[in-house]
Design a protein around this motif. Structure first.
Motif, PDB file in Angstrom:
ATOM      1  N   ALA A 143       0.833  -1.207   0.000  1.00 30.86           N
ATOM      2  CA  ALA A 143       0.000   0.000   0.000  1.00 30.86           C
ATOM      3  C   ALA A 143       0.864   1.252   0.000  1.00 30.86           C
ATOM      4  O   ALA A 143       0.540   2.246  -0.654  1.00 30.86           O
ATOM      5  CB  ALA A 143      -0.935  -0.008   1.204  1.00 30.86           C
ATOM      6  N   PHE A 144       1.998   1.218   0.719  1.00 34.29           N
ATOM      7  CA  PHE A 144       2.922   2.349   0.698  1.00 34.29           C
ATOM      8  C   PHE A 144       3.541   2.528  -0.687  1.00 34.29           C
ATOM      9  O   PHE A 144       3.778   3.655  -1.124  1.00 34.29           O
ATOM     10  CB  PHE A 144       4.015   2.157   1.747  1.00 34.29           C
ATOM     11  CG  PHE A 144       5.024   3.260   1.789  1.00 34.29           C
ATOM     12  CD1 PHE A 144       4.669   4.533   2.205  1.00 34.29           C
ATOM     13  CD2 PHE A 144       6.328   3.040   1.394  1.00 34.29           C
ATOM     14  CE1 PHE A 144       5.592   5.556   2.232  1.00 34.29           C
ATOM     15  CE2 PHE A 144       7.257   4.052   1.422  1.00 34.29           C
ATOM     16  CZ  PHE A 144       6.886   5.316   1.836  1.00 34.29           C
ATOM     17  N   ALA A 145       3.789   1.426  -1.386  1.00 36.54           N
ATOM     18  CA  ALA A 145       4.296   1.509  -2.758  1.00 36.54           C
ATOM     19  C   ALA A 145       3.273   2.174  -3.675  1.00 36.54           C
ATOM     20  O   ALA A 145       3.635   3.001  -4.522  1.00 36.54           O
ATOM     21  CB  ALA A 145       4.650   0.117  -3.274  1.00 36.54           C
ATOM     22  N   PHE A 152      11.414  15.134 -13.975  1.00 30.83           N
ATOM     23  CA  PHE A 152      12.634  14.666 -13.327  1.00 30.83           C
ATOM     24  C   PHE A 152      12.355  14.245 -11.881  1.00 30.83           C
ATOM     25  O   PHE A 152      12.856  13.223 -11.412  1.00 30.83           O
ATOM     26  CB  PHE A 152      13.702  15.760 -13.366  1.00 30.83           C
ATOM     27  CG  PHE A 152      15.012  15.329 -12.781  1.00 30.83           C
ATOM     28  CD1 PHE A 152      15.833  14.462 -13.469  1.00 30.83           C
ATOM     29  CD2 PHE A 152      15.407  15.785 -11.544  1.00 30.83           C
ATOM     30  CE1 PHE A 152      17.033  14.046 -12.931  1.00 30.83           C
ATOM     31  CE2 PHE A 152      16.604  15.383 -10.994  1.00 30.83           C
ATOM     32  CZ  PHE A 152      17.425  14.515 -11.696  1.00 30.83           C
ATOM     33  N   ILE A 153      11.544  15.026 -11.174  1.00 30.16           N
ATOM     34  CA  ILE A 153      11.214  14.677  -9.790  1.00 30.16           C
ATOM     35  C   ILE A 153      10.313  13.444  -9.765  1.00 30.16           C
ATOM     36  O   ILE A 153      10.444  12.597  -8.879  1.00 30.16           O
ATOM     37  CB  ILE A 153      10.563  15.882  -9.083  1.00 30.16           C
ATOM     38  CG1 ILE A 153      11.568  17.022  -9.004  1.00 30.16           C
ATOM     39  CG2 ILE A 153      10.083  15.504  -7.697  1.00 30.16           C
ATOM     40  CD1 ILE A 153      11.031  18.280  -8.401  1.00 30.16           C
ATOM     41  N   ALA A 154       9.415  13.312 -10.739  1.00 32.36           N
ATOM     42  CA  ALA A 154       8.571  12.120 -10.813  1.00 32.36           C
ATOM     43  C   ALA A 154       9.410  10.871 -11.060  1.00 32.36           C
ATOM     44  O   ALA A 154       9.189   9.832 -10.438  1.00 32.36           O
ATOM     45  CB  ALA A 154       7.527  12.285 -11.915  1.00 32.36           C
ATOM     46  N   ALA A 155      10.390  10.985 -11.943  1.00 36.18           N
ATOM     47  CA  ALA A 155      11.274   9.843 -12.201  1.00 36.18           C
ATOM     48  C   ALA A 155      12.128   9.532 -10.974  1.00 36.18           C
ATOM     49  O   ALA A 155      12.354   8.363 -10.654  1.00 36.18           O
ATOM     50  CB  ALA A 155      12.161  10.134 -13.403  1.00 36.18           C
ATOM     51  N   GLY A 156      12.590  10.565 -10.281  1.00 38.34           N
ATOM     52  CA  GLY A 156      13.347  10.334  -9.048  1.00 38.34           C
ATOM     53  C   GLY A 156      12.498   9.664  -7.986  1.00 38.34           C
ATOM     54  O   GLY A 156      12.970   8.799  -7.245  1.00 38.34           O
ATOM     55  N   GLN A 157      11.235  10.064  -7.891  1.00 35.46           N
ATOM     56  CA  GLN A 157      10.308   9.428  -6.950  1.00 35.46           C
ATOM     57  C   GLN A 157      10.144   7.953  -7.290  1.00 35.46           C
ATOM     58  O   GLN A 157      10.137   7.102  -6.405  1.00 35.46           O
ATOM     59  CB  GLN A 157       8.958  10.148  -7.008  1.00 35.46           C
ATOM     60  CG  GLN A 157       7.880   9.549  -6.157  1.00 35.46           C
ATOM     61  CD  GLN A 157       7.974   9.933  -4.713  1.00 35.46           C
ATOM     62  OE1 GLN A 157       8.651  10.872  -4.356  1.00 35.46           O
ATOM     63  NE2 GLN A 157       7.286   9.189  -3.874  1.00 35.46           N
ATOM     64  N   LEU A 158       9.995   7.659  -8.576  1.00 35.52           N
ATOM     65  CA  LEU A 158       9.837   6.265  -8.979  1.00 35.52           C
ATOM     66  C   LEU A 158      11.080   5.444  -8.682  1.00 35.52           C
ATOM     67  O   LEU A 158      10.990   4.330  -8.178  1.00 35.52           O
ATOM     68  CB  LEU A 158       9.503   6.186 -10.470  1.00 35.52           C
ATOM     69  CG  LEU A 158       8.101   6.581 -10.866  1.00 35.52           C
ATOM     70  CD1 LEU A 158       7.970   6.617 -12.384  1.00 35.52           C
ATOM     71  CD2 LEU A 158       7.098   5.626 -10.267  1.00 35.52           C
ATOM     72  N   VAL A 159      12.238   5.990  -8.986  1.00 30.73           N
ATOM     73  CA  VAL A 159      13.474   5.229  -8.802  1.00 30.73           C
ATOM     74  C   VAL A 159      13.805   5.060  -7.328  1.00 30.73           C
ATOM     75  O   VAL A 159      14.094   3.959  -6.861  1.00 30.73           O
ATOM     76  CB  VAL A 159      14.646   5.907  -9.552  1.00 30.73           C
ATOM     77  CG1 VAL A 159      15.967   5.286  -9.181  1.00 30.73           C
ATOM     78  CG2 VAL A 159      14.424   5.832 -11.044  1.00 30.73           C
ATOM     79  N   VAL A 160      13.751   6.147  -6.577  1.00 25.06           N
ATOM     80  CA  VAL A 160      14.191   6.096  -5.181  1.00 25.06           C
ATOM     81  C   VAL A 160      13.169   5.391  -4.299  1.00 25.06           C
ATOM     82  O   VAL A 160      13.502   4.441  -3.590  1.00 25.06           O
ATOM     83  CB  VAL A 160      14.480   7.520  -4.654  1.00 25.06           C
ATOM     84  CG1 VAL A 160      14.741   7.500  -3.167  1.00 25.06           C
ATOM     85  CG2 VAL A 160      15.659   8.119  -5.391  1.00 25.06           C
ATOM     86  N   PHE A 161      11.921   5.832  -4.333  1.00 27.11           N
ATOM     87  CA  PHE A 161      10.949   5.288  -3.397  1.00 27.11           C
ATOM     88  C   PHE A 161      10.326   3.999  -3.896  1.00 27.11           C
ATOM     89  O   PHE A 161      10.375   2.982  -3.219  1.00 27.11           O
ATOM     90  CB  PHE A 161       9.853   6.317  -3.089  1.00 27.11           C
ATOM     91  CG  PHE A 161      10.308   7.369  -2.136  1.00 27.11           C
ATOM     92  CD1 PHE A 161      10.446   7.097  -0.799  1.00 27.11           C
ATOM     93  CD2 PHE A 161      10.621   8.628  -2.593  1.00 27.11           C
ATOM     94  CE1 PHE A 161      10.877   8.058   0.081  1.00 27.11           C
ATOM     95  CE2 PHE A 161      11.054   9.608  -1.719  1.00 27.11           C
ATOM     96  CZ  PHE A 161      11.185   9.323  -0.389  1.00 27.11           C
ATOM     97  N   VAL A 162       9.715   4.043  -5.063  1.00 32.99           N
ATOM     98  CA  VAL A 162       9.006   2.864  -5.545  1.00 32.99           C
ATOM     99  C   VAL A 162       9.987   1.751  -5.893  1.00 32.99           C
ATOM    100  O   VAL A 162       9.758   0.591  -5.567  1.00 32.99           O
ATOM    101  CB  VAL A 162       8.108   3.221  -6.747  1.00 32.99           C
ATOM    102  CG1 VAL A 162       7.377   2.005  -7.247  1.00 32.99           C
ATOM    103  CG2 VAL A 162       7.118   4.306  -6.366  1.00 32.99           C
ATOM    104  N   GLY A 163      11.104   2.095  -6.479  1.00 31.82           N
ATOM    105  CA  GLY A 163      12.057   1.068  -6.847  1.00 31.82           C
ATOM    106  C   GLY A 163      12.939   0.621  -5.704  1.00 31.82           C
ATOM    107  O   GLY A 163      12.994  -0.558  -5.365  1.00 31.82           O
ATOM    108  N   GLY A 164      13.630   1.549  -5.088  1.00 26.97           N
ATOM    109  CA  GLY A 164      14.633   1.182  -4.096  1.00 26.97           C
ATOM    110  C   GLY A 164      14.087   0.911  -2.714  1.00 26.97           C
ATOM    111  O   GLY A 164      14.335  -0.153  -2.133  1.00 26.97           O
TER     112      GLY A 164
END
Length: 108
Positions: free
Chosen positions: A32-34, A51-63
């Motif tokens: 649910a947090f993902a 760029f911030i959306a991609a960073g959000q995806l990489v850092v939070f959703v991915g990592g």
């Protein structure tokens, strides 16, 4: 059209944030947090900040979500008995009152 997407993603974000808090299974809470982090990335994309959306995806959703899921999957799940809410609040207030007082004075 953008307003419709904004409202739909907003409702999904609120529902997934509440699910991450109130679901008893830790694995479902991480999922649910993902979903909540994915909704935040969509908000950034709607604000035309790719760029911030991609960073959000990489850092939070991915990592971060992968790290949390590995931690949950490799930990031993125990049967947890939940105490009443007010006993936890009572313990929290009377155990941490110096920190609470300092933080209130700091923000005044």
């Amino acid at each position: 059209m953008e307003y419709a997407v904004l409202y739909i993603v907003g409702i999904i974000a609120i529902a997934s944030a509440l699910a991450a808090i109130f679901v008893k299974s830790l694995t479902q809470s991480v999922i649910a947090f993902a979903l909540f982090s994915l909704c935040i990335a969509v908000f950034f994309a709607l604000l035309r900040m790719p760029f911030i959306a991609a960073g959000q995806l990489v850092v939070f959703v991915g990592g971060l979500i992968a790290l949390l899921l590995f931690g949950v999957m490799f930990s031993k799940e125990e049967d947890v008995s939940y105490e009443p809410f007010f006993s936890g609040v009572h313990h929290f207030i009377f155990s941490y009152w110096p920190q609470i007082a300092v933080s209130i004075l700091f923000f005044l």
